[in-house]
Design a protein around this motif. Structure first.
Motif: not given
Lengths: 318, 236
Positions: B66-68, B73-74, B86-89, B94-95
């Motif tokens: 849940a933390c990851w 997301w946040a 690059a943050a989306k990658y 993390f997902l």
């Protein structure tokens, strides 16, 4: 030592005489300030013509690499708007950005909206995507971020997929969706290929790195740009601030006043824009006092060849 | 894509240190009082790990996942992506880690802890407690405001470091769980190093420590298996 450097420099670079240089700059010094931005403080700025059209551009522009990438921070966005306001009021026109620069394009768009448009704006952006077919959609996203009807100049960023993007940009120019087309590189990357493109393609602008310590472009690219009738934009004039930090350890030499320089930034910028092949330099900053310092380099007396050699010698031994 | 080799690490630093740390400041302001919940989750993990119970491995894996997910997301998608394309990658990474924790930890129950008296169990818990309690202090210690503190379960670095600690403290070595944490540690270290932050060494050093301890644990487990396998044969 100075004489030796001067001779070496002069053997590589063909420069006009002091009188010729001053005459050329004086001819280019024009009332480029749009009435909206004219102010009591704004001195007449030196301009240079874009060779392909003769349109005059102030010799100092505004970059946005790192400094304008502030995300959604409202305080920082407003600070960038203040920088843009000061830039226009001081007679600036060209703002340069790229989709590579994070939120910089959107921050420029925020600033333009806050300033209620900018009559004198010369919008310079880039296409930076490895897929040629997605170039158009990236350009459209950039245009929406800037909130402008069209770009004045679009450049292929760091030659990425230039074979695919250049035909797109030239087609946009032919269709009146764009005024000028160019290519960029930085930090001395891929100069051989860059030159080859300059020789074979019809470009209005090229953008390269040039400053008092990084002078490789003096050898072939700047002379080639003159021969091919291309305007030249100079990036990294201060090596992302490293050069300023280096020289500021020592006081500004007294002889800087001979070319109306009140600070190191102006001395370093005047070195760049006094090269006859250079159209404008685009220092980036997020501070109003710095943008005013930078714009100060666009007015007053410019260095002749002897003074340029003196600046090189002084900075190299700093 | 041959052009990529012409870029250096500093070319991918798209923002100033001021912008980077201000992002944490605005993020912390926006999500307050989630920090209290994050602290409670950290303490809950610690209590479960310490006190035992049949479901503790599954419960800890679920909380970590849940933390990851929350950080992906946040922070990464909603905030970091505004200054770093690059943050989306990173968010995808993390997902993926959250899915690994759910699959391996919650469903298959493979995150069984070692006792705190075991050297690896103790070392892992020390890393976890550091991430939970000491890592937020780094901001004020190096001269940044408290408001820019990075908190476990909310910011990437302490979340990754806490996870690495628990993986060290786990019964078995989990190479697949470690990989993304180690990759993130090198990315974070590279970013901070390019920004000349004094704490740039922390995440890479923590990743090296976690990897070293895990290798040691694996070698020791292998040696114990060999000696237990050879023992009965001698008896025969």
């Amino acid at each position: 030592m100075e004489t030796e450097i001067h001779k070496r420099f002069m053997s590589r670079v063909r420069l006009p005489s002091r009188r010729g240089l001053l005459r050329a700059l004086a001819a280019g010094t024009a009332a480029v300030l749009a009435p909206r931005f004219a102010s009591a403080q704004a001195a007449a700025v030196h301009t240079r013509p874009i060779p392909s059209t003769g349109e005059q551009l102030p010799v100092v522009g505004l970059g946005s690499w790192i400094t304008f990438n502030v995300g959604n921070d409202p305080v920082a966005r407003d600070a960038c708007s203040d920088v843009m306001r000061a830039f226009f009021r001081a007679g600036g026109r060209m703002i340069d950005s790229s989709p590579m620069y994070g939120s910089s394009q959107a921050v420029i768009g925020h600033g333009l909206e806050k300033l209620k448009g900018a009559e004198g704006l010369f919008s310079a952006d880039k296409v930076w995507i490895s897929s040629g077919s997605r170039g158009r959609s990236q350009i459209e996203a950039s245009r929406r971020a800037w909130r402008v009807p069209r770009f004045d100049l679009l450049q292929v960023h760091n030659l990425l997929a230039w074979q695919e993007h250049l035909p797109t940009l030239l087609a946009m120019k032919a269709a009146g969706e764009l005024r000028y087309v160019g290519i960029t590189t930085s930090e001395g990357r891929r100069h051989r290929e860059f030159e080859q493109i300059m020789r074979t393609q019809k470009l209005d602008f090229v953008q390269v790195t040039y400053n008092v310590l990084d002078r490789e472009v003096e050898e072939r690219i700047l002379p080639l740009a003159r021969d091919r009738g291309m305007a030249v934009i100079i990036n990294r004039p201060f090596r992302e601030g490293e050069l300023i930090r280096k020289v500021q350890r020592r006081p500004l030499p007294a002889w800087a006043s001979e070319i109306d320089c009140a600070n190191w930034a102006q001395l370093l910028l005047k070195f760049i824009v006094s090269h006859p092949a250079v159209t404008c330099a685009i220092p980036a900053t997020s501070r109003v006092d710095h943008v005013l310092e930078n714009m100060g380099a666009a007015s007053g007396r410019m260095p002749d060849e002897a003074m340029r050699a003196r600046i090189i010698a002084h900075v190299e031994k700093t | 894509m041959s052009e990529w080799w012409t870029y250096s690490l500093s070319d991918f630093l798209l923002f100033s240190p001021r912008t980077y740390y201000r992002l944490f400041e605005l993020y912390n302001r926006d999500i307050w009082p989630a920090h209290l919940l994050a602290l409670a989750l950290g303490l809950a993990i610690l209590a479960m790990w310490w006190r035992g119970g049949a479901w503790r491995g599954r419960a800890v894996a679920a909380i970590l996942a849940a933390c990851w997910l929350f950080v992906a997301w946040a922070y990464l998608l909603e905030r970091y992506d505004t200054i770093n394309w690059a943050a989306k990658y990173f968010a995808i990474g993390f997902l993926l880690q959250a899915m690994l924790l759910i699959g391996g930890g919650v469903v298959l129950d493979r995150l069984a802890p070692r006792p705190a008296s075991d050297p690896f169990g103790a070392a892992g818990l020390v890393i976890f407690v550091f991430a939970l309690a000491l890592q937020p202090l780094i901001a004020p210690l190096v001269g940044r405001p408290w408001a820019q503190a990075e908190i476990f379960a909310l910011a990437p670095d302490p979340t990754v470091l806490a996870t690495l600690g628990l993986l060290v403290a786990a019964e078995r070595p989990h190479w697949n769980f470690l990989a993304i944490g180690c990759i993130w540690s090198s990315i974070s270290g590279g970013t901070l190093w390019t920004m000349q932050s004094p704490d740039a060494f922390l995440m890479p050093a923590a990743a090296v420590l976690a990897l070293s301890l895990t290798i040691w644990k694996a070698l020791r487990a292998s040696s114990e298996r060999r000696s237990s396998a050879s023992g009965p044969r001698k008896g025969l």
